[in-house]
Design an enzyme around this catalytic site. Structure first.
Site, PDB file in Angstrom:
ATOM      1  CD  GLU A 187      -4.308  63.846 -14.719  1.00 37.66           C
ATOM      2  OE1 GLU A 187      -5.532  63.744 -14.584  1.00 37.66           O
ATOM      3  OE2 GLU A 187      -3.635  64.736 -14.167  1.00 37.66           O
ATOM      4  CB  SER A 213      -6.078  60.737 -13.383  1.00 33.59           C
ATOM      5  OG  SER A 213      -6.909  61.569 -14.152  1.00 33.59           O
ATOM      6  CB  SER A 250     -15.879  62.449 -16.253  1.00 24.77           C
ATOM      7  OG  SER A 250     -14.753  62.004 -16.965  1.00 24.77           O
TER       8      SER A 250
END
Length: 376
Positions: free
Chosen positions: A16, A199, A336
């Site tokens: 990530e 993720s 997000s």
């Protein structure tokens, strides 16, 4: 009142890394510069720690690293400087120990995935004796491991789907046995995940034996422990939690993925194709209240601190709620869910950063008190 000096750490060696860069850029752009002096520290994919003072917009793109490396080659310590006082360093301990002319007051680790939110770097902060944003070693480590998280959720009595856990050797050497267990207990379709990853990296949906074997191999390449989960035909609902010993839950939001499920591509690579609805629509007040209650319970039973995002499924037919997982250092990009959920709950981005830093100091003082009492 003097400014606090905040070290924002990003990058890392996890899968990530790229997401971390974008999150960090957003945090740096939105932190209150009237209250904080910001020290920017990037960790390359090779594990090198580099101080960075170049253009913030170069962080998200990844161009920051070349600039920092160039600065490193040009930098030479003067007679009055030590190795830890030059622009870049190779030692994490030197960066965060306060061994500089102006000590760091608090660390904001904008790191996702292994070696960022799994308790490892948190342990380093503890050894250095510096306050930091987010969970402590225990909460971070357990929250990162989806298999152990499920065990604790089960003990807490939180509703969740059925699952099986395997290790890499079983997948590589006993594939037929692994497949037989999955087909006997979970059937198809099912989800296969690395136990330690975020993720949705390495996550796949298996619809038959062939796709299951392929998904198991992919997951095993990402982690030594593999989780296989029952498929739940549900809406993907998320809730943000903020606090330490008395955490509070945000409103809830829904993710409507553009792909078959909310994978890495749907989250970060296809722009506005995936839809986020905040607050989630067509959920009863009772359901929303129960999700928020479960989110806080999940946060507390893992001994989390600062922040977490808790993900749920609400079954499309029955309306039953299932907790899916917790993310103890959720993304802070402009798209997000965590900052969006709090913005919808009345806490804008910059204020949220400020609250997280305040919580870091609060937890640090509480921890120091425990150590002092032990010594007494």
């Amino acid at each position: 009142m003097s400014k606090k000096r905040v070290a924002i750490i990003f990058g890392g060696q996890s899968s990530e890394h790229e997401v971390s860069r974008v999150s960090a850029q957003s945090v740096i752009e939105n932190i209150d510069k009237q209250k904080y002096d910001v020290e920017i520290i990037g960790i390359t994919k090779k594990g090198q720690w580099l101080k960075y003072n170049g253009p913030v917009e170069k962080i998200g793109s990844g161009d920051w690293e070349a600039i920092a490396q160039k600065k490193l080659l040009e930098s030479k310590p003067s007679e009055s400087e030590t190795e830890s006082e030059i622009a870049t360093v190779n030692s994490a301990r030197q960066v965060i120990s306060g061994n500089t002319k102006t000590p760091i007051d608090v660390v904001f680790p904008v790191l996702h995935g292994c070696n960022g939110e799994d308790g490892t770097i948190q342990g380093l902060f503890e050894l250095a004796g510096i306050p930091y944003v987010g969970c402590g070693v225990l909460g971070a480590a357990v929250g990162m491991d989806k298999a152990y998280t499920k065990i604790i959720f089960e003990k807490e009595g939180l509703p969740q789907g059925d699952y099986l856990v395997f290790n890499r050797k079983q997948v590589y050497n006993l594939m037929d046995d692994v497949v037989a267990q999955v087909e006997d207990r979970l059937t198809y379709p099912c989800f296969v995940k690395p136990s330690n990853a975020g993720s949705s990296v390495g996550v796949n949906k298996a619809s038959d034996r062939e796709s299951l074997e392929k998904a198991l191999i992919i997951a095993a390449k990402n982690d030594r422990r593999i989780l296989v989960e029952e498929f739940i035909d549900g809406r993907e609902i998320e809730c943000a939690v903020l606090g330490n010993d008395d955490p509070v839950a945000s409103t809830v939001g829904e993710v409507v993925p553009c792909n078959e499920f909310y994978d890495y591509e749907a989250k970060y690579q296809v722009g506005d194709s995936s839809k986020v609805v905040i607050p989630a629509e067509n959920l009863s007040e009772e359901t929303v209240a129960k999700i928020r209650e479960y989110a806080v319970r999940a946060f507390k039973c893992l001994d989390c601190a600062g922040l977490s995002r808790v993900d749920f499924f609400v079954h499309k037919d029955t309306g039953e709620i299932y907790i899916n997982e917790i993310n103890t250092l959720p993304g802070f990009t402009q798209i997000s869910m965590y900052p969006k959920l709090w913005a919808a709950s009345g806490i804008p981005y910059s204020e949220l950063i400020d609250k997280l830093i305040e919580l870091a100091f609060e937890r640090y003082e509480d921890t120091r008190r425990e150590y002092t009492n032990t010594l007494d």
